[in-house]
Design a protein around this motif. Structure first.
Motif, PDB file in Angstrom:
ATOM      1  N   PRO A  97      66.411  59.517  58.743  1.00 53.43           N
ATOM      2  CA  PRO A  97      67.141  59.868  59.950  1.00 53.43           C
ATOM      3  C   PRO A  97      66.233  60.573  60.964  1.00 53.43           C
ATOM      4  N   PHE A  98      66.390  60.228  62.219  1.00 53.87           N
ATOM      5  CA  PHE A  98      65.519  60.768  63.251  1.00 53.87           C
ATOM      6  C   PHE A  98      65.848  62.216  63.586  1.00 53.87           C
ATOM      7  N   CYS A  99      67.009  62.686  63.154  1.00 47.23           N
ATOM      8  CA  CYS A  99      67.287  64.116  63.271  1.00 47.23           C
ATOM      9  C   CYS A  99      66.314  64.919  62.411  1.00 47.23           C
ATOM     10  N   ASP A 100      65.693  64.274  61.405  1.00 43.57           N
ATOM     11  CA  ASP A 100      64.694  64.914  60.555  1.00 43.57           C
ATOM     12  C   ASP A 100      63.270  64.653  61.035  1.00 43.57           C
ATOM     13  N   THR A 101      62.997  63.435  61.467  1.00 42.96           N
ATOM     14  CA  THR A 101      61.607  63.030  61.685  1.00 42.96           C
ATOM     15  C   THR A 101      61.133  63.076  63.126  1.00 42.96           C
ATOM     16  N   ALA A 102      62.029  62.943  64.105  1.00 44.52           N
ATOM     17  CA  ALA A 102      61.586  62.796  65.496  1.00 44.52           C
ATOM     18  C   ALA A 102      60.836  64.027  65.992  1.00 44.52           C
ATOM     19  N   ALA A 103      61.437  65.203  65.868  1.00 41.37           N
ATOM     20  CA  ALA A 103      60.805  66.411  66.426  1.00 41.37           C
ATOM     21  C   ALA A 103      59.439  66.689  65.809  1.00 41.37           C
ATOM     22  N   PRO A 104      59.292  66.704  64.468  1.00 43.69           N
ATOM     23  CA  PRO A 104      57.962  66.974  63.908  1.00 43.69           C
ATOM     24  C   PRO A 104      56.905  65.959  64.333  1.00 43.69           C
ATOM     25  N   LEU A 105      57.291  64.687  64.434  1.00 42.11           N
ATOM     26  CA  LEU A 105      56.308  63.671  64.799  1.00 42.11           C
ATOM     27  C   LEU A 105      55.989  63.692  66.289  1.00 42.11           C
TER      28      LEU A 105
END
Length: 343
Positions: free
Chosen positions: A83-91
């Motif tokens: 889910p991008f709620c997990d991965t978008a911000a860190p990346l």
């Protein structure tokens, strides 16, 4: 082309996922060198065995140093891992530190809106573009609406409708759906607002083989994108109700490959209708496999950022970052067939 970009690897995070595999194959087909990145080393190794000579980089999204290592020396990063709620911000933060373009395939609205709110200034300062939701859900609808709008500077209403001949969801789609509990948003009176409950439904006439379909309001990331660059008083997005039942049914199987490329036999049609006063402009696209078609969309966008056809910087919607008509010309008639819907 940015300095020696063609010789640099492209980081693909979530490379072993269903969509990520299509993206890796598309990059190889286009002459790029993908760096296979993700959270599961065994799955990365298994994928690399199919692509001899591939670089592998294991990284957890909670480990900034590992993400920095994964992106080091790359020309861009393509995030295919939800889910991008997990991965978008860190990346995105890692891409900003690395000063490389970031694109993802988010269908969820909230990570896309958060990207605009949190990272636009940082991305501009580093001279990079952050393009979220560059996928079937999100970017394709945004580009269609932008192309349909043409020379209009504003609109009274934008509607996007999708018909599938069946939706066999991937494991990633199911996980993301379970995690995505935020209230879905539409545009009312020029502002983002919660969709009504129960969601509105209506009929929409698509070309054959779909014909007239009952569709329900299922706004995804295209609404978030539209809200950032098109001036419209109203925006809605719809999905045919048969596909909605498919994706909600836990017994619906995962996609099954119908050819050597891994594409399923699924067919789709997606249309944008833009109204201003008494005039309505429409544009549609059809093709095969909503997951597979994301790969050429994503890679085409990346190439335009790297070769200078787009000078977009900061967080940008696809319809704002790229010349929509020219973008579609590069992808037609395969993997997308454009058409003008009937009134």
């Amino acid at each position: 082309m940015t300095a020696n970009a063609e010789s640099l690897p492209i980081a693909v995070f979530g490379a072993y996922g269903h969509t990520g595999r299509f993206v890796v194959a598309r990059l190889r087909e286009r002459g790029w060198r993908p760096r296979l990145c993700g959270r599961d080393g065994e799955r990365l190794a298994a994928l690399a065995a199919q692509w001899p000579g591939s670089e592998i980089q294991v990284a957890q999204v909670g480990d900034p140093a590992a993400l920095d290592a994964a992106l080091a020396g790359c020309a861009a990063v393509l995030n295919c891992a939800g889910p991008f709620c997990d991965t978008a911000a860190p990346l995105i933060e890692a891409a900003v530190r690395a000063r490389i373009h970031y694109l993802d395939t988010a269908a969820e609205q909230q990570p896309v809106l958060a990207a605009f709110a949190r990272y636009d200034a940082d991305a501009r300062a580093q001279g990079i573009a952050v393009v979220p939701a560059m996928a079937f859900y999100g970017g394709l609808g945004d580009l269609l609406a932008t192309a349909a709008m043409g020379d209009w500077i504003d609109a009274d209403a934008v509607e996007i409708a999708v018909a599938l001949d069946g939706w066999q969801p991937t494991e990633g789609t199911r996980i993301t759906g379970a995690r995505n509990t935020a209230k879905r948003l539409v545009i009312d009176d020029g502002q983002l607002a919660e969709v009504a409950s129960p969601p509105p439904s209506r009929d929409w006439t698509f070309p054959a083989p779909f014909g007239e379909q009952a569709v329900a309001s299922v706004p995804m990331s295209e609404i978030a994108l539209l809200s950032r660059h098109l001036r419209t008083r109203s925006a809605r997005a719809y999905l045919d109700q048969g596909s909605l039942r498919d994706v909600r049914d836990p017994h619906t199987p995962a996609p099954v490959a119908a050819d050597a490329s891994g594409r399923s036999a699924q067919r789709f049609a997606i249309e944008a209708a833009v109204r201003r006063g008494t005039q309505t402009r429409r544009l549609g696209a059809s093709g095969r496999d909503i997951y597979a078609v994301t790969a050429p969309l994503l890679v085409e966008a990346m190439e335009r950022l790297l070769d200078g056809r787009s000078n977009a910087r900061g967080v940008r919607a696809p319809g704002d970052a790229f010349d929509a008509a020219d973008f579609f010309a590069a992808l037609a008639p395969e993997p997308l067939r454009l058409y003008l819907p009937q009134e």
